[in-house]
Write an enzyme that holds these catalytic residues in place. Structure first.
Site, PDB file in Angstrom:
ATOM      1  N   SER A  50       0.850  -1.205   0.000  1.00 20.14           N
ATOM      2  CA  SER A  50       0.000   0.000   0.000  1.00 20.14           C
ATOM      3  C   SER A  50       0.884   1.254   0.000  1.00 20.14           C
ATOM      4  CB  SER A  50      -0.877   0.013   1.258  1.00 20.14           C
ATOM      5  OG  SER A  50      -0.062   0.234   2.404  1.00 20.14           O
ATOM      6  N   ASP A  82      -1.438  -1.834  -3.890  1.00 19.10           N
ATOM      7  CA  ASP A  82      -2.778  -1.909  -3.309  1.00 19.10           C
ATOM      8  C   ASP A  82      -3.341  -0.488  -3.147  1.00 19.10           C
ATOM      9  OD1 ASP A  82      -4.960  -3.184  -2.085  1.00 19.10           O
ATOM     10  OD2 ASP A  82      -4.084  -2.999  -0.080  1.00 19.10           O
ATOM     11  N   HIS A  83      -4.552  -0.262  -3.630  1.00 17.02           N
ATOM     12  CA  HIS A  83      -5.238   1.035  -3.471  1.00 17.02           C
ATOM     13  C   HIS A  83      -4.416   2.237  -3.947  1.00 17.02           C
ATOM     14  CE1 HIS A  83      -8.756  -0.483  -1.342  1.00 17.02           C
ATOM     15  NE2 HIS A  83      -7.954  -1.259  -0.656  1.00 17.02           N
ATOM     16  N   ASP A 104      -7.521   2.910  -7.515  1.00 13.76           N
ATOM     17  CA  ASP A 104      -8.769   2.933  -6.747  1.00 13.76           C
ATOM     18  C   ASP A 104      -9.465   4.280  -6.942  1.00 13.76           C
ATOM     19  OD1 ASP A 104     -10.840   2.899  -5.008  1.00 13.76           O
ATOM     20  OD2 ASP A 104      -9.661   2.450  -3.217  1.00 13.76           O
ATOM     21  N   GLY A 212     -11.066  -6.319   1.911  1.00 13.72           N
ATOM     22  CA  GLY A 212     -11.613  -6.401   3.273  1.00 13.72           C
ATOM     23  C   GLY A 212     -12.024  -7.815   3.632  1.00 13.72           C
ATOM     24  N   SER A 214     -10.424 -10.273   5.475  1.00 13.67           N
ATOM     25  CA  SER A 214      -9.871 -11.004   6.629  1.00 13.67           C
ATOM     26  C   SER A 214     -10.995 -11.681   7.394  1.00 13.67           C
ATOM     27  CB  SER A 214      -9.121 -10.048   7.558  1.00 13.67           C
ATOM     28  OG  SER A 214      -7.825  -9.786   7.056  1.00 13.67           O
ATOM     29  N   ILE A 255      -6.011  -9.817   1.997  1.00 15.93           N
ATOM     30  CA  ILE A 255      -5.890 -10.086   3.431  1.00 15.93           C
ATOM     31  C   ILE A 255      -4.775  -9.237   4.037  1.00 15.93           C
ATOM     32  CG2 ILE A 255      -5.290 -11.870   5.134  1.00 15.93           C
ATOM     33  CD1 ILE A 255      -6.482 -13.860   2.915  1.00 15.93           C
TER      34      ILE A 255
HETATM   35  P1  13P Z   1      -8.492  -6.602   5.491  1.00 17.69           P
HETATM   36  O1  13P Z   1      -7.885  -5.513   6.308  1.00 17.69           O
HETATM   37  O2  13P Z   1      -9.879  -6.909   5.843  1.00 17.69           O
HETATM   38  O3  13P Z   1      -7.645  -7.804   5.520  1.00 17.69           O
HETATM   39  O4  13P Z   1      -8.516  -6.059   3.971  1.00 17.69           O
HETATM   40  C1  13P Z   1      -7.313  -5.946   3.270  1.00 17.69           C
HETATM   41  C2  13P Z   1      -7.488  -5.259   1.977  1.00 17.69           C
HETATM   42  O5  13P Z   1      -8.561  -5.162   1.410  1.00 17.69           O
HETATM   43  C3  13P Z   1      -6.284  -4.701   1.351  1.00 17.69           C
HETATM   44  O6  13P Z   1      -6.577  -3.998   0.191  1.00 17.69           O
HETATM   45  O1  G3H Z   2      -6.789  -1.908   2.439  1.00 15.94           O
HETATM   46  C1  G3H Z   2      -5.811  -1.407   2.986  1.00 15.94           C
HETATM   47  C2  G3H Z   2      -4.718  -2.270   3.489  1.00 15.94           C
HETATM   48  O2  G3H Z   2      -5.116  -2.946   4.656  1.00 15.94           O
HETATM   49  C3  G3H Z   2      -3.491  -1.460   3.698  1.00 15.94           C
HETATM   50  O3  G3H Z   2      -3.589  -0.677   4.826  1.00 15.94           O
HETATM   51  O4  G3H Z   2      -3.006   1.619   4.073  1.00 15.94           O
HETATM   52  O5  G3H Z   2      -2.753   0.929   6.479  1.00 15.94           O
HETATM   53  O6  G3H Z   2      -1.205   0.026   4.735  1.00 15.94           O
HETATM   54  P1  G3H Z   2      -2.574   0.556   5.026  1.00 15.94           P
HETATM   55 ZN    ZN Z   3      -8.496  -3.061   0.200  1.00 10.52          ZN
END
Ligand code: 13P
Ligand code: G3H
Ligand code: ZN
Length: 309
Positions: A50, A82-83, A104, A212, A214, A255
């Site tokens: 991220s 990620d994102h 995103d 999301g 987990s 996750i």
């Molecule tokens: P969780 O925090 O629920 O594991 O989601 C992770 C996620 O979506 C990272 O992009």
């Molecule tokens: O979806 C987000 C991930 O859990 C990453 O989280 O931005 O705190 O690294 P972060």
């Molecule tokens: Zn996410």
């Protein structure tokens, strides 16, 4: 084995009705625990970074740690942003050798999301990199008060088709009721499988992504709380719901929270039981092992990707 894109992985996962785990990485022990599990399970693997992780570790450290993991394990690994929130961070990661990026644009209106996502796709594809887009907003638990309001933010199936066609993305993150973090549901966990079925039906063979995701394993929450933590009322996505999603076109399951909980529980336990320890290796070693066990369990029993290399 160099880094790979997720194109073949997703095709196999779609046909085989299982999902590939995408795990967030922030430091060496997390990367090692995940990669050790994938090696043992002979599972396909996505490591994702991220913006926060890049800031915490510095981009070059994570990049080199992932290189080391790939060289050491010999596994085909996808390195994914990620994102990504704008074109610039996506471009920086593509230029840095990532094989997959997420743009995103879900917070923007539909047309703006399309034009931003398409701009990233055009650049990424010219460099052989694949792109994940997102349509619909993941609910936070605070948005969970009124079901009708929550559903308004879910991914619209017809818009999903238009979004995929007009952007040229390689995978799509959808909102069907999951949310980020340890507190996903106030009451009973509920995912909109009817909506997922519609989206999958309208986009056959197209890889969908669940963020999301987990499960917020009670064993780790309980361990944290037993050893001085305070995480009451945490609630994740039940394992059987993830298994079901994996059979309905969801090829990538994200996750992060479970990794954080596994690591924190192991550190808390070790330091509580060994209060005179101050060598980081003494408590980060068990944390790495806890992550490995947890990830192996997911691959084998939840994602169904063990043995799918
Ligand atoms: P969780 O925090 O629920 O594991 O989601 C992770 C996620 O979506 C990272 O992009
Ligand atoms: O979806 C987000 C991930 O859990 C990453 O989280 O931005 O705190 O690294 P972060
Ligand atoms: Zn996410």
């Amino acid at each position: 084995m160099p880094l790979v894109t997720s194109a073949d992985m997703f095709q196999k996962a779609y046909k085989g009705k299982y999902a590939v785990g995408a795990f967030n990485v922030n430091n060496m022990e997390i990367i090692q625990g995940i990669v050790d599990a994938a090696k043992e399970e002979q599972a396909p693997l996505i490591l994702q970074v991220s913006a926060g992780a890049r800031k915490y570790a510095k981009p070059i450290y994570l990049r080199k740690l992932v290189d080391a993991a790939v060289e050491d394990s010999g596994l085909p690994v996808v390195l994914h942003l990620d994102h990504g929130e704008d074109f610039e961070i996506c471009k920086a990661c593509i230029d840095d050798g990532f094989t997959s990026v997420m743009i995103d644009g879900s917070k923007y209106p539909f047309e703006e999301n399309i034009s931003l996502t398409k701009k990233v796709v055009d650049y990424a594809h010219s460099k052989g990199v694949v792109v994940e887009g997102e349509l619909g907003k993941l609910a936070g638990i605070e948005d969970n008060i009124k079901v009708s309001g929550r559903e308004a933010a879910f991914t619209d199936p017809d818009e999903a088709v238009e979004f995929v066609e007009r952007t040229g993305i390689d995978s799509l993150a959808i909102a069907i009721g999951t949310s980020h973090g340890a507190y996903k549901f106030k009451g009973e966990p509920m995912l909109d499988f009817e909506r997922l079925q519609k989206i999958n039906g309208l986009l056959p063979e197209f890889p969908l992504v669940l963020h999301g995701a987990s499960t917020v394993l009670p064993e780790f929450v309980d361990l944290c709380n037993k050893y001085g933590g305070n995480i009451p009322g945490a609630r994740g996505v039940p394992e059987d719901m993830l298994q079901k999603a994996g059979k309905m076109g969801v090829c990538k399951i994200n996750i992060d929270t479970d990794l954080r909980l596994a690591l924190t529980a192991a550190v808390r336990k070790h330091l509580t039981e060994n209060p005179s320890d101050f060598d980081p290796r003494k408590y980060l070693g068990p944390a790495r092992e806890a992550i490995k066990q947890m990830v192996a369990h997911k691959m084998k029993n939840v994602l169904g990707c063990s043995g799918k290399l």
